[in-house]
Design a protein around this motif. Sequence first.
Motif, PDB file in Angstrom:
ATOM      1  N   SER A  98       0.824  -1.204   0.000  1.00  0.00           N
ATOM      2  CA  SER A  98       0.000   0.000   0.000  1.00  0.00           C
ATOM      3  C   SER A  98       0.863   1.260   0.000  1.00  0.00           C
ATOM      4  N   PRO A  99       0.498   2.280  -0.786  1.00  0.00           N
ATOM      5  CA  PRO A  99       1.214   3.553  -0.707  1.00  0.00           C
ATOM      6  C   PRO A  99       1.002   4.260   0.620  1.00  0.00           C
ATOM      7  N   PHE A 100       0.017   3.807   1.400  1.00  0.00           N
ATOM      8  CA  PHE A 100      -0.222   4.388   2.722  1.00  0.00           C
ATOM      9  C   PHE A 100       0.587   3.692   3.815  1.00  0.00           C
ATOM     10  N   ALA A 101       1.422   2.727   3.454  1.00  0.00           N
ATOM     11  CA  ALA A 101       2.168   1.965   4.464  1.00  0.00           C
ATOM     12  C   ALA A 101       2.935   2.842   5.450  1.00  0.00           C
ATOM     13  N   PRO A 102       3.652   3.891   5.011  1.00  0.00           N
ATOM     14  CA  PRO A 102       4.405   4.696   5.979  1.00  0.00           C
ATOM     15  C   PRO A 102       3.526   5.515   6.925  1.00  0.00           C
ATOM     16  N   HIS A 103       2.208   5.547   6.643  1.00  0.00           N
ATOM     17  CA  HIS A 103       1.329   6.428   7.419  1.00  0.00           C
ATOM     18  C   HIS A 103       0.471   5.687   8.446  1.00  0.00           C
ATOM     19  N   VAL A 104       0.404   4.379   8.357  1.00  0.00           N
ATOM     20  CA  VAL A 104      -0.489   3.634   9.251  1.00  0.00           C
ATOM     21  C   VAL A 104      -0.051   3.765  10.702  1.00  0.00           C
ATOM     22  N   LEU A 105       1.248   3.674  10.954  1.00  0.00           N
ATOM     23  CA  LEU A 105       1.778   3.878  12.307  1.00  0.00           C
ATOM     24  C   LEU A 105       2.253   5.314  12.517  1.00  0.00           C
ATOM     25  N   GLY A 106       2.164   6.143  11.474  1.00  0.00           N
ATOM     26  CA  GLY A 106       2.619   7.521  11.579  1.00  0.00           C
ATOM     27  C   GLY A 106       4.132   7.656  11.551  1.00  0.00           C
ATOM     28  N   GLU A 107       4.801   6.783  10.790  1.00  0.00           N
ATOM     29  CA  GLU A 107       6.264   6.780  10.829  1.00  0.00           C
ATOM     30  C   GLU A 107       6.889   8.071  10.326  1.00  0.00           C
ATOM     31  N   LEU A 108       6.277   8.716   9.343  1.00  0.00           N
ATOM     32  CA  LEU A 108       6.864   9.939   8.802  1.00  0.00           C
ATOM     33  C   LEU A 108       6.628  11.142   9.707  1.00  0.00           C
ATOM     34  N   THR A 109       5.437  11.219  10.288  1.00  0.00           N
ATOM     35  CA  THR A 109       5.047  12.468  10.951  1.00  0.00           C
ATOM     36  C   THR A 109       4.293  12.259  12.255  1.00  0.00           C
TER      37      THR A 109
END
Length: 401
Positions: A98-109
């Motif tokens: 998923s392109p949302f993978a980095p956002h599920v746990l909030g890894e970027l922000t």
Amino acid sequence: MDASTTPQRAAAPFEGSDAARDFIARLDTFFREELHPLAAEHGITSEKGAERPLLDRVWQRSRELGFYGMTLPRALGGAGFSLVDHVLIKEAIYASGSPFAPHVLGELTGPPRVGALAKVVTPDQMERFILPVARAEKAICFAITEPEAGSDAGALQTRAVRDGDEFVLNGTKRFISGAPFCDFAVIICSTSSDPAVRETTAFFVERDRPGFRIEGGYRTMAGQSHTGNIVLTNCRIPAANQIGEQGRGLALALGRITVNRLLHCPAMLGLARLALQDTIAHASRRRQFGQPIGAFQAVQHHIADMATELAAARALMLSVARTLDAGGEARAEASMAKLFCSETAFRIADRAVQVHGGEGIVQGSRVEFLFRLLRMYRVLTGTSEIQRNTIARELLGNAVR
């Protein structure tokens, strides 16, 4: 041989806890029923990222389902998973494709950026910065890298000068992950009056303060645009925004460096798993000379090497996670894991492109994207050369200090 007649191997025993297994099962449902359709609806891909309003929806929904704050301390709603569970969960997230993978746990922000700070912030900072991030109401980024300070993180030129009850910040932070989406940033600055003395201090800096500017507009080699520069020009912040003690900035930033190096590994290996799966499917489907290309020994050897190296990298990652869970230091071993996993994942992607042939070098194919993305991991979050330096120093001890 085709996909329907390919022998099915028994699933390997799950290496984590029952709670982690259930967590991953719920994540799979979230991806399948909500995030994959959402990405398709809005045309979001790994190279065409979502705008902030759509990310807000993902963050809030992930929080509602109990995923977003997983990495936080228990007191702030964290799940309390072991590192073994953590790496298995993160691997599954990235293997979703998923392109949302980095956002599920909030890894970027999100929460992974602030969890370690919760032990040192003031009650005021907890209310203004930590809790809004934990609630998925605000986004944060972590800014160390500068034009002249990359691997040498202490060579900072961004300066914070005390002026009464305020600090005045000047400088440029470069290639900051999550910067385009942030509401505030943790900025590591030099606070020494003597340029020859390395003294660094951390500050919370709100994006809406005069003198704070985000410079974006560039993409990484993987085509992604979630990094940016932060330019500070006479940016004034209250002294109350200082995080912890003066002179302890890099110590705060790097205090969990061993764990953080390990935690980059599951992302690489989840992506490498995608490359392997795509290659097996392609080798079963693509026909040349009257038979599937998977019938040719050269292709079989590529796939065998990919699977073997992926298994070895996973074993190293899990071994280091178990050592850290047991209270071991594992500084050298975490660098070994980051080094080996990043180099191995790229080799897997390289072989995937080779097996795919012409389809593998066309932009828009997943293995072509994975090749570019996994090449970046040999540079990001500590280059392979820096990992080798760390490993050698740990092994040689005082002989090289």
